[in-house]
Every structure is written in structure tokens, then in C-alpha cells.
Write a protein that holds these residues in place. Structure first.
Motif, PDB file in Angstrom:
ATOM      1  N   VAL A   1       0.799  -1.245  -0.251  1.00  0.00           N
ATOM      2  CA  VAL A   1       0.044  -0.242   0.360  1.00  0.00           C
ATOM      3  C   VAL A   1       1.098   1.356  -0.248  1.00  0.00           C
ATOM      4  N   ALA A   2       2.166   1.168   1.127  1.00  0.00           N
ATOM      5  CA  ALA A   2       2.719   2.380   1.380  1.00  0.00           C
ATOM      6  C   ALA A   2       3.442   2.103   1.851  1.00  0.00           C
ATOM      7  N   CYS A   3       5.140   3.224   2.214  1.00  0.00           N
ATOM      8  CA  CYS A   3       5.312   3.333   2.729  1.00  0.00           C
ATOM      9  C   CYS A   3       6.286   4.666   3.310  1.00  0.00           C
ATOM     10  N   ILE A   4       5.847   4.555   5.144  1.00  0.00           N
ATOM     11  CA  ILE A   4       4.914   5.752   5.488  1.00  0.00           C
ATOM     12  C   ILE A   4       6.392   6.068   7.005  1.00  0.00           C
ATOM     13  N   ALA A   5       6.807   6.952   6.728  1.00  0.00           N
ATOM     14  CA  ALA A   5       7.993   7.213   7.374  1.00  0.00           C
ATOM     15  C   ALA A   5       8.882   5.432   7.706  1.00  0.00           C
ATOM     16  N   GLY A   6       8.777   5.088   6.832  1.00  0.00           N
ATOM     17  CA  GLY A   6       9.566   4.150   7.389  1.00  0.00           C
ATOM     18  C   GLY A   6       9.446   2.471   7.401  1.00  0.00           C
ATOM     19  N   VAL A   7       7.409   2.866   7.364  1.00  0.00           N
ATOM     20  CA  VAL A   7       7.053   1.345   7.701  1.00  0.00           C
ATOM     21  C   VAL A   7       6.570   1.036   6.806  1.00  0.00           C
ATOM     22  N   ASN A   8       6.565  -0.558   6.310  1.00  0.00           N
ATOM     23  CA  ASN A   8       5.668  -0.550   4.992  1.00  0.00           C
ATOM     24  C   ASN A   8       4.852  -1.119   5.089  1.00  0.00           C
ATOM     25  N   TYR A   9       3.039  -0.807   4.933  1.00  0.00           N
ATOM     26  CA  TYR A   9       2.188  -1.357   5.510  1.00  0.00           C
ATOM     27  C   TYR A   9       1.685  -2.747   3.827  1.00  0.00           C
ATOM     28  N   ILE A  10       0.788  -3.556   4.378  1.00  0.00           N
ATOM     29  CA  ILE A  10       0.615  -4.341   3.213  1.00  0.00           C
ATOM     30  C   ILE A  10      -0.636  -4.533   3.342  1.00  0.00           C
ATOM     31  N   ASN A  11      -1.763  -5.093   2.516  1.00  0.00           N
ATOM     32  CA  ASN A  11      -3.567  -5.075   2.695  1.00  0.00           C
ATOM     33  C   ASN A  11      -3.000  -6.415   2.110  1.00  0.00           C
ATOM     34  N   ASP A  12      -3.397  -7.594   3.370  1.00  0.00           N
ATOM     35  CA  ASP A  12      -3.850  -9.511   2.995  1.00  0.00           C
ATOM     36  C   ASP A  12      -5.415  -9.291   3.458  1.00  0.00           C
ATOM     37  N   SER A  13      -5.919  -8.350   3.325  1.00  0.00           N
ATOM     38  CA  SER A  13      -7.510  -8.359   3.853  1.00  0.00           C
ATOM     39  C   SER A  13      -7.825  -9.934   2.884  1.00  0.00           C
TER      40      SER A  13
ATOM     41  N   GLN B   1       8.222   0.443  14.733  1.00  0.00           N
ATOM     42  CA  GLN B   1       9.422   0.968  14.071  1.00  0.00           C
ATOM     43  C   GLN B   1       9.736   1.007  12.740  1.00  0.00           C
ATOM     44  N   LYS B   2      11.110   2.521  12.456  1.00  0.00           N
ATOM     45  CA  LYS B   2      11.131   2.521  10.952  1.00  0.00           C
ATOM     46  C   LYS B   2      12.029   1.096  11.025  1.00  0.00           C
ATOM     47  N   GLY B   3      11.511   0.472   9.495  1.00  0.00           N
ATOM     48  CA  GLY B   3      11.860  -0.927   8.912  1.00  0.00           C
ATOM     49  C   GLY B   3      11.330  -1.805   9.020  1.00  0.00           C
ATOM     50  N   ASP B   4      10.129  -1.740  10.432  1.00  0.00           N
ATOM     51  CA  ASP B   4       8.710  -2.355  10.373  1.00  0.00           C
ATOM     52  C   ASP B   4       7.813  -2.751   8.936  1.00  0.00           C
ATOM     53  N   THR B   5       7.453  -4.019   9.468  1.00  0.00           N
ATOM     54  CA  THR B   5       5.406  -3.336   8.204  1.00  0.00           C
ATOM     55  C   THR B   5       4.449  -3.881   9.314  1.00  0.00           C
ATOM     56  N   VAL B   6       3.728  -3.055   8.981  1.00  0.00           N
ATOM     57  CA  VAL B   6       2.155  -3.802   9.000  1.00  0.00           C
ATOM     58  C   VAL B   6       1.260  -4.042   8.970  1.00  0.00           C
ATOM     59  N   LEU B   7       0.674  -5.992   9.069  1.00  0.00           N
ATOM     60  CA  LEU B   7       0.464  -6.525   7.736  1.00  0.00           C
ATOM     61  C   LEU B   7      -1.250  -6.342   8.753  1.00  0.00           C
ATOM     62  N   LEU B   8      -2.432  -6.117   7.379  1.00  0.00           N
ATOM     63  CA  LEU B   8      -3.426  -6.847   7.385  1.00  0.00           C
ATOM     64  C   LEU B   8      -3.177  -7.808   7.068  1.00  0.00           C
ATOM     65  N   SER B   9      -3.985  -8.823   7.928  1.00  0.00           N
ATOM     66  CA  SER B   9      -3.304 -11.008   7.400  1.00  0.00           C
ATOM     67  C   SER B   9      -4.988 -11.244   8.327  1.00  0.00           C
ATOM     68  N   PRO B  10      -5.966 -11.034   8.758  1.00  0.00           N
ATOM     69  CA  PRO B  10      -7.169 -10.885   9.565  1.00  0.00           C
ATOM     70  C   PRO B  10      -7.619 -12.407   9.984  1.00  0.00           C
TER      71      PRO B  10
END
Length: 457
Positions: free
Chosen positions: A326-338, A423-432
Motif C-alpha cells: 500500500v505505502a511506505c510511511i516514515a520507514g514503515v511498510n503497509y501491506i494489505n492481505d485482507s 518502528q522504522k523498518g517494520d511492516t504493518v500487515l493486515l492479515s485477518p
């Protein structure tokens, strides 16, 4: 090309379609073209654009209830795969010897096209799209349908494809009796939708193996030789078709395997060998090696050129809501695995990503067993943010395996909490790992709300 199958159902008279969604409306349009007296009945609300389609075709419909007396006068009923066979109306129809079948089985009677059918608990959408992509790039006249894309029946009514790649869920397979897959692909079997199968895994395995029902010796069955539930199913369900397995842990004489040079190697009798370094695949992660093996075997069996296959497998873009960046914001990757609506799909997602992960999960639990996630949660997940009304089972199963596990009040709230935990370098993953319909319309709505919340950070 495949021959038109023998007709097993009435070819004229009254046809009722239960469900006014993509599948139902497509079925109604095809039935009307054939000459049936057709009407659509939906116990819920029919979307406006589907009403417009029905009105343009001159097809009667009702919404908000089923007129059972009229439905019981039908010569043939085609039902949505979302309607269980156990509902009283379906039981009464069967008791009255009125055939109740699926859209796929109905439409397959009216096409000469070769049917390439893909099922599995996980990866079937990606593999279906990848297979269609490779075959299309190879110059074949191929349609895409089933549990993805436009209705199969609508395409049979309006298009002239030589091949179809069909994604088939177990619900679709349950409604098929005489349907024949010219190529059947079974990716894997893990516990999913067990509430629909009397909470018995063996019933779910039987459902998945319906994909090889009615196959002939000249047909093809592609399966994963590493999947224990598939191997268990093969003890009971012996294929009639030619078989081509795939594996990443054993060398296979015929089929696809991972060689010592970290290449996918595909060998089919009387064809040249295909090899491709897994680092050149557009889709990365162990699960996607399996998906590429399955698609590659199908493509090779259609005698596509190696160069075309390699280019296609290196250029494919994944489907929305399946490990979608989805995006990289402030060094954090956001991944949509809905689209990960079961535990095994979440395992695949976690396995394919590097630590550290803030995992957003939860929703309508379908009897999930979270045990298989515990090792990955311990080693890769920094925190879990729960969505949905009741996440007590997630807490019970995983609370000891992560330092932080918190609830949220909405998708926007969940994303904001995750952004603070990451934190910077992390991934936020939506995987429900769960169904979506407690907070959302469907998994697409859930994924879109996630993406919107991320872009509003």
C-alpha cells in the motif's frame, strides 16, 4: 478443444436462479439466451447495477424474500454457492426431485472451451490470475471466471473463448455432479469453513477432491506432493486423469520441483525442460514458489514456449488484497492481505515477510486453530492489533506469544495504533485470518478501508 458434455439437466422450461449477484445474474442472462423461462429470486437486496442488467435482458426478479411456491414449480434451479445445501428451501427442492445445481455446472454445458480449474484453501486467486496471465501472454484465447472476475455464465453467453481459467471454491464444488475439469489443480488443503462441513476435516477434503470428479484419462490433475492433507485425500480419491505433482522438498521425475540451483524445474513427457531461478519470480515467498509451479505446469501442458512462461512469471502483478503493497510511511511498510480469511493464509503471509511485523487480525472466527501461527508470532511479530467484535479466541491462543496485543474500535483506529507501535523498518500487515462481515461488507471493503486509513495517516 473440449467437447460439450452430455446434457444432464432440463434444457427448457422454468428455471429459477437463487441469488441476484454476479453469478446469479450471469446465469439468468445465459438461461434466457438458451430459451428458458427464467427469473431471479434473492432473499436479500439486489444491487442496482444488477437490477439494470436484468431489466435490460427482460428478466423477472424479486428481492427481500423467496416466493417458494413459484420456485417449487421450476424444472431447474441454479443457486448461489453462498447458499448452503442444508437450507430448508434447497432440501425441499431436492426432495421434490428438482435439480439444484451451480452456475459453473450449468454454464459448462454450453461451451466447447477447455476448462482449467483451480482450487485450494490458499493461493487459488493468485494462481488463477497467474495462470490466466501466462496463457494470455502466450497468445491463447482465454477467459477468467469462477470465484474471480466476471460471471462464467455471462461470458459463455457473450464471448467465444477457447479456454477458461476458473477459480473454484469448495462451496462451488459442492454443487457439482457432472461437471468435468479438463485440467484440475489442487494447491493445498487446510482447515477452513469447517462450520459448513460439520466441523469434520475429512468432509472438507472430500469437497476439494470433487474437482477431479468426472475427469477422463486424457485430462490432467496437478497437485502439491508436499501437502499432507492432499496426500491423505489421494488415498481415498484415485485420479483417472494424468497426474503432475509439484514439490519444493523432493526431486520429481515428472512435474515441478526446486532443484539444487534454487530453480523451478518443470519436466513433462515429450517436452523440453523449463527452468527459472526463483529470485526472478515477480511473486516472492515460499508459497508463491508453489503457486508458480502449479501455473507453470498448466502452461507447459498447453505447450507454451519457455521464453513466454519465464517472461510472464517475471512480470505478473498480484491481485488486490493479497499481500498488496500500500505505502511506505516514515520507514514503515503497509501491506494489505485482507483476502487472508483463514489461519493458513496468515501463516503464508508471515512466512514471506521479514521481521518485525505489527499484525492486524481478527473478525468472524470460523473455528480457527491458531496453533500453527505461534512460532512465527514469536519470531516475527512485534505486536497484534485486533479488529472485529469478539477476539477472545485470538487472545486465548496467542497472548503468550507476543508482548503486545490490543483491541481497536475501527479499521482507522487499528491502523493508527499499528503506526504508533511500528518502528522504522517494520511492516504493518493486515492479515485477518477471519471472515469480515461483523465490521465490513466483505474482504474487499475491509481491504479498501485499510488502504484508506493508511493513506490518511
Amino acid at each position: 478443444m473440449a467437447a460439450i458434455p452430455t446434457y444432464h439437466y432440463p434444457q427448457q422450461g422454468k428455471l429459477a436462479v437463487l441469488g441476484g449477484g454476479e453469478s446469479g445474474v450471469g446465469t439468468a442472462i445465459l438461461a434466457r439466451k438458451i430459451g428458458f423461462d427464467v427469473w431471479v429470486s434473492d432473499s436479500g437486496k439486489i444491487a442496482e447495477h444488477y437490477k439494470t442488467e436484468l431489466q435490460k435482458a427482460g428478466i423477472r426478479y424479486e428481492e427481500g424474500a423467496h416466493s417458494e411456491s413459484e420456485i417449487m414449480e421450476s424444472d431447474l434451479v441454479v443457486k448461489s454457492p453462498g447458499i448452503p445445501q442444508t437450507v430448508p428451501l434447497v432440501q425441499r427442492l431436492r426432495a421434490a426431485n428438482i435439480p439444484v445445481i451451480a452456475e459453473i455446472e450449468f454454464a459448462a454445458q454450453y461451451t466447447h472451451a477447455k476448462l482449467i480449474c483451480i482450487t485450494g484453501s490458499n493461493g487459488k486467486s493468485t494462481t488463477t490470475m497467474l495462470t490466466w496471465h501466462i496463457l494470455s501472454r502466450g497468445g491463447l484465447n482465454v477467459g477468467l471466471a469462477g470465484n474471480i472476475g466476471r460471471s462464467f455464465a455471462l461470458q459463455v453467453a457473450r464471448e467465444q473463448y477457447d479456454y477458461y481459467v476458473l477459480e473454484l471454491s469448495s462451496f462451488m464444488l459442492d454443487d457439482m455432479e457432472h461437471f468435468r475439469a479438463n485440467v484440475a489443480v489442487l494447491l493445498n488443503i487446510t482447515p477452513d469453513h469447517l462450520d459448513r462441513y460439520d466441523h469434520k476435516l475429512e468432509n472438507y477434503i472430500d469437497s476439494k477432491f470433487r474437482i477431479i470428479r468426472n475427469q477422463q484419462p486424457e485430462d490432467l490433475f496437478v497437485y502439491c506432493a508436499d501437502d499432507p492433507m492432499t496426500l491423505k485425500g489421494l488415498e481415498k480419491h484415485q485420479p483417472t486423469a494424468r497426474t503432475l505433482p509439484f514439490s519444493i522438498v523432493q526431486r520429481l521425475e515428472w512435474g515441478a520441483y526446486l532443484n539444487t540451483d534454487n530453480e523451478i524445474e518443470i519436466n513433462i513427457p515429450n517436452q523440453d525442460t523449463f527452468t527459472m531461478d526463483i529470485n526472478e519470480l515477480s511473486l516472492q515467498g515460499k508459497h508463491n514458489v508453489y503457486n508458480n509451479m502449479a501455473s507453470g505446469l498448466v502452461a507447459k501442458a498447453q505447450e507454451l514456449r519457455n521464453a513466454t512462461m519465464k517472461e510472464s512469471m517475471g512480470s505478473f502483478k498480484n491481485i488486490p488484497h493479497r499481500l498488496e503493497f500500500v505505502a511506505c510511511i516514515a520507514g514503515v511498510n503497509y501491506i494489505n492481505d485482507s483476502k487472508a480469511t483463514n489461519v493458513n493464509a496468515v501463516w503464508y503471509a508471515l512466512e514471506s515477510l521479514a521481521p518485525q511485523i505489527v499484525l492486524i487480525m481478527g473478525g468472524v472466527d470460523k473455528g480457527n486453530d491458531y496453533e500453527m501461527l505461534r512460532d512465527l508470532i514469536r519470531t516475527k511479530v512485534r505486536a497484534i492489533v485486533c479488529i472485529g467484535k469478539d477476539n477472545s479466541r485470538i487472545y486465548d491462543a496467542l497472548e503468550e506469544d507476543t508482548k503486545i496485543i490490543v483491541n481497536s474500535s475501527s479499521m482507522r483506529d487499528a491502523v493508527e495504533i499499528a503506526s504508533h507501535l511500528a518502528q522504522k523498518g517494520d511492516t504493518v500487515l493486515l492479515s485477518p485470518a477471519c471472515a469480515s462481515f461483523d465490521w465490513f461488507k466483505n474482504f474487499e471493503d475491509r481491504g479498501e478501508q485499510f488502504k484508506e486509513a493508511v493513506m490518511n495517516l
